[in-house]
Scaffold this motif. Structure first.
Motif, PDB file in Angstrom:
ATOM      1  N   SER A  34      46.278 -19.735 -45.797  1.00 61.58           N
ATOM      2  CA  SER A  34      47.104 -19.024 -46.764  1.00 61.58           C
ATOM      3  C   SER A  34      46.224 -18.078 -47.576  1.00 61.58           C
ATOM      4  CB  SER A  34      47.804 -20.021 -47.688  1.00 61.58           C
ATOM      5  OG  SER A  34      46.847 -20.742 -48.434  1.00 61.58           O
ATOM      6  N   PHE A  35      46.873 -17.239 -48.376  1.00 62.21           N
ATOM      7  CA  PHE A  35      46.133 -16.272 -49.172  1.00 62.21           C
ATOM      8  C   PHE A  35      45.290 -16.955 -50.242  1.00 62.21           C
ATOM      9  CE2 PHE A  35      49.487 -13.368 -47.605  1.00 62.21           C
ATOM     10  CZ  PHE A  35      48.653 -12.432 -47.023  1.00 62.21           C
ATOM     11  N   GLU A  36      45.717 -18.134 -50.693  1.00 65.89           N
ATOM     12  CA  GLU A  36      44.948 -18.838 -51.711  1.00 65.89           C
ATOM     13  C   GLU A  36      43.611 -19.328 -51.173  1.00 65.89           C
ATOM     14  OE1 GLU A  36      48.149 -19.405 -51.113  1.00 65.89           O
ATOM     15  OE2 GLU A  36      49.033 -18.551 -52.937  1.00 65.89           O
ATOM     16  N   ASP A  37      43.534 -19.556 -49.856  1.00 66.64           N
ATOM     17  CA  ASP A  37      42.291 -20.045 -49.263  1.00 66.64           C
ATOM     18  C   ASP A  37      41.318 -18.925 -48.914  1.00 66.64           C
ATOM     19  OD1 ASP A  37      43.324 -22.596 -49.412  1.00 66.64           O
ATOM     20  OD2 ASP A  37      44.211 -22.496 -47.407  1.00 66.64           O
ATOM     21  N   GLU A  38      41.756 -17.680 -49.041  1.00 65.79           N
ATOM     22  CA  GLU A  38      40.884 -16.558 -48.698  1.00 65.79           C
ATOM     23  C   GLU A  38      39.815 -16.377 -49.772  1.00 65.79           C
ATOM     24  OE1 GLU A  38      40.818 -14.450 -46.081  1.00 65.79           O
ATOM     25  OE2 GLU A  38      42.339 -15.673 -45.097  1.00 65.79           O
TER      26      GLU A  38
ATOM     27  N   PRO B 272      37.231 -14.261 -52.254  1.00 64.88           N
ATOM     28  CA  PRO B 272      37.392 -12.957 -52.925  1.00 64.88           C
ATOM     29  C   PRO B 272      36.830 -11.826 -52.077  1.00 64.88           C
ATOM     30  CG  PRO B 272      36.494 -14.598 -54.438  1.00 64.88           C
ATOM     31  CD  PRO B 272      36.490 -15.221 -53.076  1.00 64.88           C
ATOM     32  N   LEU B 273      37.368 -10.629 -52.322  1.00 65.35           N
ATOM     33  CA  LEU B 273      36.975  -9.474 -51.520  1.00 65.35           C
ATOM     34  C   LEU B 273      35.494  -9.150 -51.689  1.00 65.35           C
ATOM     35  CD1 LEU B 273      37.726  -7.118 -49.677  1.00 65.35           C
ATOM     36  CD2 LEU B 273      38.380  -5.825 -51.705  1.00 65.35           C
ATOM     37  N   LEU B 274      34.988  -9.203 -52.930  1.00 66.70           N
ATOM     38  CA  LEU B 274      33.578  -8.904 -53.154  1.00 66.70           C
ATOM     39  C   LEU B 274      32.679  -9.900 -52.432  1.00 66.70           C
ATOM     40  CD1 LEU B 274      33.524  -7.939 -56.939  1.00 66.70           C
ATOM     41  CD2 LEU B 274      33.399  -6.431 -54.961  1.00 66.70           C
ATOM     42  N   GLU B 275      33.120 -11.165 -52.381  1.00 63.64           N
ATOM     43  CA  GLU B 275      32.331 -12.172 -51.664  1.00 63.64           C
ATOM     44  C   GLU B 275      32.331 -11.908 -50.172  1.00 63.64           C
ATOM     45  OE1 GLU B 275      32.518 -16.966 -50.959  1.00 63.64           O
ATOM     46  OE2 GLU B 275      33.220 -16.156 -52.873  1.00 63.64           O
ATOM     47  N   GLU B 276      33.459 -11.449 -49.646  1.00 62.56           N
ATOM     48  CA  GLU B 276      33.512 -11.113 -48.222  1.00 62.56           C
ATOM     49  C   GLU B 276      32.617  -9.923 -47.894  1.00 62.56           C
ATOM     50  OE1 GLU B 276      37.330 -10.534 -46.585  1.00 62.56           O
ATOM     51  OE2 GLU B 276      37.972 -12.605 -46.874  1.00 62.56           O
ATOM     52  N   LEU B 277      32.492  -8.987 -48.831  1.00 63.29           N
ATOM     53  CA  LEU B 277      31.643  -7.819 -48.622  1.00 63.29           C
ATOM     54  C   LEU B 277      30.174  -8.107 -48.901  1.00 63.29           C
ATOM     55  CD1 LEU B 277      33.884  -5.058 -50.236  1.00 63.29           C
ATOM     56  CD2 LEU B 277      33.538  -5.508 -47.813  1.00 63.29           C
ATOM     57  N   GLY B 278      29.866  -9.296 -49.378  1.00 64.13           N
ATOM     58  CA  GLY B 278      28.478  -9.653 -49.658  1.00 64.13           C
ATOM     59  C   GLY B 278      27.962  -9.112 -50.975  1.00 64.13           C
ATOM     60  N   ILE B 279      28.867  -8.834 -51.930  1.00 66.73           N
ATOM     61  CA  ILE B 279      28.474  -8.301 -53.235  1.00 66.73           C
ATOM     62  C   ILE B 279      28.528  -9.434 -54.249  1.00 66.73           C
ATOM     63  CG2 ILE B 279      29.052  -6.646 -55.049  1.00 66.73           C
ATOM     64  CD1 ILE B 279      30.302  -4.887 -52.901  1.00 66.73           C
ATOM     65  N   ASN B 280      27.389  -9.793 -54.769  1.00 65.59           N
ATOM     66  CA  ASN B 280      27.275 -10.868 -55.747  1.00 65.59           C
ATOM     67  C   ASN B 280      27.114 -10.244 -57.130  1.00 65.59           C
ATOM     68  OD1 ASN B 280      26.686 -13.129 -57.263  1.00 65.59           O
ATOM     69  ND2 ASN B 280      25.249 -13.986 -55.794  1.00 65.59           N
ATOM     70  N   THR B 281      28.206 -10.177 -57.883  1.00 69.93           N
ATOM     71  CA  THR B 281      28.176  -9.498 -59.178  1.00 69.93           C
ATOM     72  C   THR B 281      27.287 -10.236 -60.178  1.00 69.93           C
ATOM     73  OG1 THR B 281      30.222 -10.660 -59.768  1.00 69.93           O
ATOM     74  CG2 THR B 281      30.424  -8.428 -58.889  1.00 69.93           C
ATOM     75  N   ARG B 282      27.250 -11.548 -60.105  1.00 69.21           N
ATOM     76  CA  ARG B 282      26.394 -12.299 -61.024  1.00 69.21           C
ATOM     77  C   ARG B 282      24.921 -12.006 -60.772  1.00 69.21           C
ATOM     78  NH1 ARG B 282      27.868 -18.457 -61.954  1.00 69.21           N
ATOM     79  NH2 ARG B 282      29.697 -17.329 -62.688  1.00 69.21           N
ATOM     80  N   GLN B 283      24.562 -11.896 -59.494  1.00 68.56           N
ATOM     81  CA  GLN B 283      23.164 -11.586 -59.155  1.00 68.56           C
ATOM     82  C   GLN B 283      22.803 -10.166 -59.599  1.00 68.56           C
ATOM     83  OE1 GLN B 283      21.319 -13.901 -57.832  1.00 68.56           O
ATOM     84  NE2 GLN B 283      19.455 -12.841 -57.237  1.00 68.56           N
ATOM     85  N   ILE B 284      23.733  -9.231 -59.424  1.00 68.28           N
ATOM     86  CA  ILE B 284      23.487  -7.857 -59.868  1.00 68.28           C
ATOM     87  C   ILE B 284      23.281  -7.809 -61.374  1.00 68.28           C
ATOM     88  CG2 ILE B 284      24.545  -5.567 -60.084  1.00 68.28           C
ATOM     89  CD1 ILE B 284      25.937  -6.109 -57.426  1.00 68.28           C
ATOM     90  N   TRP B 285      24.092  -8.556 -62.115  1.00 67.39           N
ATOM     91  CA  TRP B 285      23.968  -8.571 -63.567  1.00 67.39           C
ATOM     92  C   TRP B 285      22.630  -9.172 -64.001  1.00 67.39           C
ATOM     93  CZ3 TRP B 285      25.415  -6.465 -67.821  1.00 67.39           C
ATOM     94  CH2 TRP B 285      25.229  -7.111 -69.044  1.00 67.39           C
ATOM     95  N   ARG B 286      22.209 -10.259 -63.365  1.00 67.97           N
ATOM     96  CA  ARG B 286      20.938 -10.894 -63.723  1.00 67.97           C
ATOM     97  C   ARG B 286      19.755  -9.973 -63.420  1.00 67.97           C
ATOM     98  NH1 ARG B 286      20.676 -16.439 -60.817  1.00 67.97           N
ATOM     99  NH2 ARG B 286      18.714 -16.578 -61.989  1.00 67.97           N
ATOM    100  N   LYS B 287      19.816  -9.253 -62.309  1.00 64.56           N
ATOM    101  CA  LYS B 287      18.746  -8.300 -62.000  1.00 64.56           C
ATOM    102  C   LYS B 287      18.718  -7.158 -63.010  1.00 64.56           C
ATOM    103  CE  LYS B 287      18.523  -8.940 -56.986  1.00 64.56           C
ATOM    104  NZ  LYS B 287      18.641  -8.279 -55.684  1.00 64.56           N
TER     105      LYS B 287
END
Length: 202
Positions: free
Chosen positions: A26-30, A32-47
Motif C-alpha cells: 500500500s501507499f503507507e508502506d512506501e 519517502p521520495l527523498l529516501e528513494e532518491l538517496g537524499i538524506n536531508t539530516r546528513q546534508i544539514w549536519r554537513k
C-alpha cells in the motif's frame, strides 16, 4: 429494429479496492521520495552546520559519506545569488566545478602516488561542492556591498581562505598521506575558490 433501453440490474459492479499490480503493498508502506532518491536531508544539514563555523574544524567523519545532493544545492544557490546580481553564471559554475574536481583528483592521485585512502572522484566533487558554502555566503553579502571597493576584496579573500581551510582539512583527513602535502593541497583549493570569488567581485 428496436431502440429499447435494457433494464439495469440491481447489482452494482464490484469496486476495485486492491493495489495496482497486485503486489500487496500500500501507499503507507512506501518509503519517502527523498529516501528513494538517496537524499538524506539530516546528513546534508549536519554537513552544512559543520562547515558553517569558520573557526571550528569540520568533522571529517561526516564527510566520509559522499553525496552530491547538498553540493548541487550549494552550487545552484551560488548561481541564484549571482543571478540576483545580474550575472547569469549557472553554466560557468557547474563547468568550473566539474573541471576543478577532475583537475584536483588527478593532481592528488599523482601527489599521493596511488595511496589515496578514501579519496575518489565522487568524493572530490562532493568536497568541492560542500565547501562552496562560504562562497555562497559571500555571494549573498556582496549583493549589499558597493562594487569596486576595497571592502569586497577583503571580504572575498576571507571567504576564500575559509573555504580553502575547511576543504584542505577534510581532504587531508580522507586521504591516507594528506598531512605531509597539506600546503600543496591548500594551494590547489585556494586557486579553485579564488576563481569563484572573481565571479562574485567582477
Amino acid at each position: 429494429m428496436s431502440f429499447d433501453i435494457p433494464a439495469q440490474s440491481n447489482s452494482t459492479p464490484p469496486i476495485f479496492t486492491g493495489p495496482i499490480g497486485g503486489s500487496g503493498a500500500s501507499f503507507e508502506d512506501e518509503p519517502p521520495l527523498l529516501e528513494e532518491l538517496g537524499i538524506n536531508t539530516r546528513q546534508i544539514w549536519r554537513k552544512t552546520v559543520s562547515i558553517l563555523h569558520p573557526l571550528r574544524s569540520a568533522d571529517p567523519s561526516l564527510h566520509a559519506y559522499a553525496d552530491l545532493s547538498g553540493a548541487f544545492l550549494f552550487l545552484l544557490s551560488f548561481g541564484l545569488f549571482q543571478l540576483l546580481a545580474g550575472k547569469f553564471h549557472f553554466g560557468i559554475v557547474l563547468g568550473w566545478v566539474t573541471v576543478a574536481s577532475l583537475f584536483l583528483y588527478f593532481v592528488f592521485s599523482m601527489l599521493f602516488d596511488g595511496h589515496r585512502g578514501d579519496l575518489d572522484l565522487y568524493r572530490c566533487v562532493s568536497l568541492v561542492g560542500y565547501c562552496m558554502l562560504p562562497m555562497v555566503i559571500f555571494s549573498t553579502v556582496s549583493l549589499f556591498l558597493p562594487r569596486g571597493g576595497g571592502l569586497i576584496f577583503g571580504m572575498g579573500m576571507g571567504f576564500v581562505l575559509w573555504s580553502t581551510r575547511v576543504c584542505t582539512r577534510l581532504l587531508a583527513e580522507l586521504a591516507s598521506s594528506g598531512d605531509e602535502h597539506r600546503g600543496l593541497i591548500a594551494y590547489a583549493f585556494w586557486l579553485v575558490y579564488m576563481l569563484f570569488s572573481v565571479l562574485v567581485i567582477f
